[in-house]
Motif scaffolding. Structure first.
Motif, PDB file in Angstrom:
ATOM      1  N   GLN A  39      49.018  88.464   4.883  1.00 19.07           N
ATOM      2  CA  GLN A  39      50.134  87.910   3.999  1.00 19.07           C
ATOM      3  C   GLN A  39      49.596  88.185   2.601  1.00 19.07           C
ATOM      4  N   LYS A  43      54.400  88.123  -0.703  1.00 20.12           N
ATOM      5  CA  LYS A  43      55.038  88.974   0.181  1.00 20.12           C
ATOM      6  C   LYS A  43      54.961  88.040   1.465  1.00 20.12           C
ATOM      7  N   ALA A  44      55.922  88.750   2.595  1.00 23.70           N
ATOM      8  CA  ALA A  44      55.772  87.826   3.761  1.00 23.70           C
ATOM      9  C   ALA A  44      54.957  88.364   4.544  1.00 23.70           C
ATOM     10  N   GLU A  46      52.824  89.808   7.695  1.00 23.21           N
ATOM     11  CA  GLU A  46      53.137  90.830   8.375  1.00 23.21           C
ATOM     12  C   GLU A  46      52.168  91.074   9.624  1.00 23.21           C
ATOM     13  N   GLU A  89      45.676  97.937  -1.047  1.00 23.05           N
ATOM     14  CA  GLU A  89      47.050  97.468  -0.361  1.00 23.05           C
ATOM     15  C   GLU A  89      46.562  96.455   0.560  1.00 23.05           C
TER      16      GLU A  89
END
Length: 122
Positions: A39, A43-44, A46, A89
């Protein structure tokens, strides 16, 4: 009951590598499939990777395929996530989880660790 604790997080430069560990307590951990999720801020959560306890089959998200590897040591009741070629990222908190079915869905996970923070920065 299974308790999971992640370790190995930290700060790494782009292109670098880290190896996360997920130590399980309780002698039933080997009865569960394992998964890794992450996470990022804002953001959610994933899916990242999962391993089938029966045949060792693995599945990865497209974003980490070819760079990350999920492994498992049944003697030590530990799951690992080897992360190579890290990019900005990939910065997130990484969670290991255990499930009764082989799944990529967080809703199928029954046990979670508190997470380990991975920061990729130059």
């Amino acid at each position: 009951q299974v308790q999971l604790v992640e370790s190995g997080g930290g700060l790494v430069r782009p292109g670098g590598s880290l190896r996360l560990s997920c130590q399980a307590s309780g002698n039933t951990f080997n009865n569960y499939h394992t998964g890794w999720f992450r996470q990022a801020p804002g953001k959610a959560r994933e899916f990242v990777a999962a391993m089938d306890k029966n045949d060792g089959d693995t599945i990865y998200s497209d974003s980490v395929k070819g760079r990350f590897t999920i492994e498992r040591d049944y003697v030590r009741s530990t799951s690992y996530l080897q992360m190579n070629s890290l990019s900005l990222e990939d910065t997130a908190r990484y969670f290991c989880a255990a499930s009764q079915i082989f799944s990529t869905r967080s809703s199928d996970m029954v046990f979670w660790g508190p997470g380990a923070l991975v920061t990729v920065s130059s």
